[in-house]
Design an enzyme around this catalytic site. Structure first.
Site, PDB file in Angstrom:
ATOM      1  N   GLU A 165      56.977  45.506  54.296  1.00  0.00           N
ATOM      2  CA  GLU A 165      56.923  44.590  55.441  1.00  0.00           C
ATOM      3  C   GLU A 165      55.513  44.015  55.523  1.00  0.00           C
ATOM      4  O   GLU A 165      54.543  44.718  55.256  1.00  0.00           O
ATOM      5  CB  GLU A 165      57.207  45.320  56.773  1.00  0.00           C
ATOM      6  N   TYR A 210      51.675  39.296  47.307  1.00  0.00           N
ATOM      7  CA  TYR A 210      52.956  39.910  46.965  1.00  0.00           C
ATOM      8  C   TYR A 210      53.862  38.926  46.225  1.00  0.00           C
ATOM      9  O   TYR A 210      54.562  39.300  45.289  1.00  0.00           O
ATOM     10  CB  TYR A 210      53.643  40.439  48.223  1.00  0.00           C
TER      11      TYR A 210
HETATM   12  C1  LIG Z   1      45.861  41.311  51.089  1.00  0.00           C
HETATM   13  C2  LIG Z   1      44.766  42.040  50.286  1.00  0.00           C
HETATM   14  C3  LIG Z   1      45.275  43.432  49.919  1.00  0.00           C
HETATM   15  C4  LIG Z   1      44.491  41.224  49.004  1.00  0.00           C
HETATM   16  O1  LIG Z   1      43.580  41.982  48.203  1.00  0.00           O
HETATM   17  P1  LIG Z   1      42.549  41.251  47.203  1.00  0.00           P
HETATM   18  O2  LIG Z   1      41.952  42.281  46.349  1.00  0.00           O
HETATM   19  O3  LIG Z   1      41.639  40.394  47.990  1.00  0.00           O
HETATM   20  O4  LIG Z   1      43.560  40.326  46.393  1.00  0.00           O
HETATM   21  P2  LIG Z   1      43.326  39.677  44.951  1.00  0.00           P
HETATM   22  O5  LIG Z   1      41.890  39.377  44.716  1.00  0.00           O
HETATM   23  O6  LIG Z   1      44.025  40.518  43.957  1.00  0.00           O
HETATM   24  O7  LIG Z   1      44.074  38.294  45.146  1.00  0.00           O
HETATM   25  C5  LIG Z   1      45.363  38.074  44.612  1.00  0.00           C
HETATM   26  C6  LIG Z   1      45.959  36.811  45.204  1.00  0.00           C
HETATM   27  O8  LIG Z   1      46.302  37.030  46.562  1.00  0.00           O
HETATM   28  C7  LIG Z   1      46.085  35.820  47.289  1.00  0.00           C
HETATM   29  N1  LIG Z   1      45.004  36.005  48.238  1.00  0.00           N
HETATM   30  C8  LIG Z   1      44.170  37.077  48.359  1.00  0.00           C
HETATM   31  N2  LIG Z   1      43.320  36.881  49.385  1.00  0.00           N
HETATM   32  C9  LIG Z   1      43.625  35.692  49.924  1.00  0.00           C
HETATM   33  C10 LIG Z   1      43.123  34.956  51.018  1.00  0.00           C
HETATM   34  N3  LIG Z   1      42.096  35.408  51.764  1.00  0.00           N
HETATM   35  N4  LIG Z   1      43.698  33.758  51.307  1.00  0.00           N
HETATM   36  C11 LIG Z   1      44.718  33.281  50.571  1.00  0.00           C
HETATM   37  N5  LIG Z   1      45.253  33.939  49.503  1.00  0.00           N
HETATM   38  C12 LIG Z   1      44.709  35.121  49.186  1.00  0.00           C
HETATM   39  C13 LIG Z   1      45.715  34.769  46.257  1.00  0.00           C
HETATM   40  O9  LIG Z   1      46.924  34.216  45.754  1.00  0.00           O
HETATM   41  C14 LIG Z   1      45.021  35.634  45.219  1.00  0.00           C
HETATM   42  O10 LIG Z   1      44.952  35.028  43.973  1.00  0.00           O
HETATM   43  P3  LIG Z   1      43.691  34.061  43.617  1.00  0.00           P
HETATM   44  O11 LIG Z   1      42.434  34.782  44.021  1.00  0.00           O
HETATM   45  O12 LIG Z   1      43.829  33.848  42.151  1.00  0.00           O
HETATM   46  O13 LIG Z   1      43.908  32.817  44.429  1.00  0.00           O
HETATM   47  C15 LIG Z   1      43.440  42.089  51.078  1.00  0.00           C
HETATM   48  O14 LIG Z   1      43.157  40.798  51.573  1.00  0.00           O
HETATM   49  C16 LIG Z   1      43.469  43.070  52.238  1.00  0.00           C
HETATM   50  O15 LIG Z   1      43.205  44.251  52.079  1.00  0.00           O
HETATM   51  N6  LIG Z   1      43.775  42.560  53.434  1.00  0.00           N
HETATM   52  C17 LIG Z   1      43.775  43.388  54.646  1.00  0.00           C
HETATM   53  C18 LIG Z   1      44.862  44.436  54.599  1.00  0.00           C
HETATM   54  C19 LIG Z   1      46.222  43.822  54.414  1.00  0.00           C
HETATM   55  O16 LIG Z   1      46.560  42.803  55.011  1.00  0.00           O
HETATM   56  N7  LIG Z   1      47.051  44.473  53.578  1.00  0.00           N
HETATM   57  C20 LIG Z   1      48.387  43.989  53.251  1.00  0.00           C
HETATM   58  C21 LIG Z   1      49.381  44.254  54.297  1.00  0.00           C
HETATM   59  S1  LIG Z   1      49.623  45.993  54.578  1.00  0.00           S
END
Ligand SMILES: CC(C)(COP(=O)(O)OP(=O)(O)OC[C@H]1O[C@@H](n2cnc3c(N)ncnc32)[C@H](O)[C@@H]1OP(=O)(O)O)[C@@H](O)C(=O)NCCC(=O)NCCS
Length: 155
Positions: free
Chosen positions: A111, A123
């Site tokens: 979710e 995702y």
């Molecule tokens: C969501 C989360 C896990 C992504 O982790 P991350 O290590 O930054 O992600 P990645 O670097 O692997 O990015 C993968 C892709 O996700 C998307 N993405 C990641 N951060 C983004 C942002 N701030 N805005 C838009 N797209 C984003 C992009 O498609 C990205 O690919 P790109 O960098 O080539 O454009 C991180 O932002 C996070 O921990 N957020 C807070 C907790 C959370 O919301 N967890 C998920 C729900 S439980």
């Protein structure tokens, strides 16, 4: 599923109770409605797959996955603010999907808040599809926010 290599090399190990201080600090930094230490301890006690990713011996991300009866649920995936947008979230998603598969899951659900565009994008590019909504699933200030339900099926 597609994953680019993490530009920050991360190594994975199982989460321990001793990690909870750092894990909860990240959790509070990146979530408006964070899990409590008790939520993590319950996950450890329940035998969920709780993993941390380390870079330079520092926890930079973690994930919690439950697996049973051929299905898995991705319950938490978080990357520390300073380490975001470097591929760690994608890499850890792939790691957890492999784990789910190894433990016999053919489906993985999660979710996510509709407002969480970063996670939804991550995702989607990891192979998940949106299959529905759960109404009023999350707290959101005085109100509630729906959850988007996402699924990936292994072939
Ligand atoms: C969501 C989360 C896990 C992504 O982790 P991350 O290590 O930054 O992600 P990645 O670097 O692997 O990015 C993968 C892709 O996700 C998307 N993405 C990641 N951060 C983004 C942002 N701030 N805005 C838009 N797209 C984003 C992009 O498609 C990205 O690919 P790109 O960098 O080539 O454009 C991180 O932002 C996070 O921990 N957020 C807070 C907790 C959370 O919301 N967890 C998920 C729900 S439980």
């Amino acid at each position: 599923m597609s994953a680019r290599p993490a530009s920050v090399p991360a190594t994975y190990r199982r989460m321990r109770t001793a990690d909870l201080e750092r894990v909860v600090a990240i959790e509070r930094e990146v979530h408006a409605h964070p899990w409590t230490p008790g939520n993590f301890q319950d996950s450890l006690d329940a035998g969920y797959h709780c993993w941390v990713a380390e870079h330079d011996s520092q926890i930079v991300a973690y994930g919690v996955l439950s697996v049973g009866a051929g299905e898995a649920h991705l319950l938490n995936l978080s990357v520390a603010s300073a380490s975001q947008r470097r591929g760690i979230g994608s890499h850890m998603t792939q790691f957890l999907l492999r784990l789910a598969r190894d433990y016999g899951a053919s489906l993985v659900f999660l979710e996510v808040r509709p407002s969480n565009t970063a996670a939804r994008a991550l995702y989607a590019r990891s192979g998940f599809s949106e299959i529905g909504r759960r109404r009023d699933y999350y707290p959101a200030g005085e109100a509630r926010e729906d959850a988007v339900v996402m699924e990936i099926a292994f072939k």
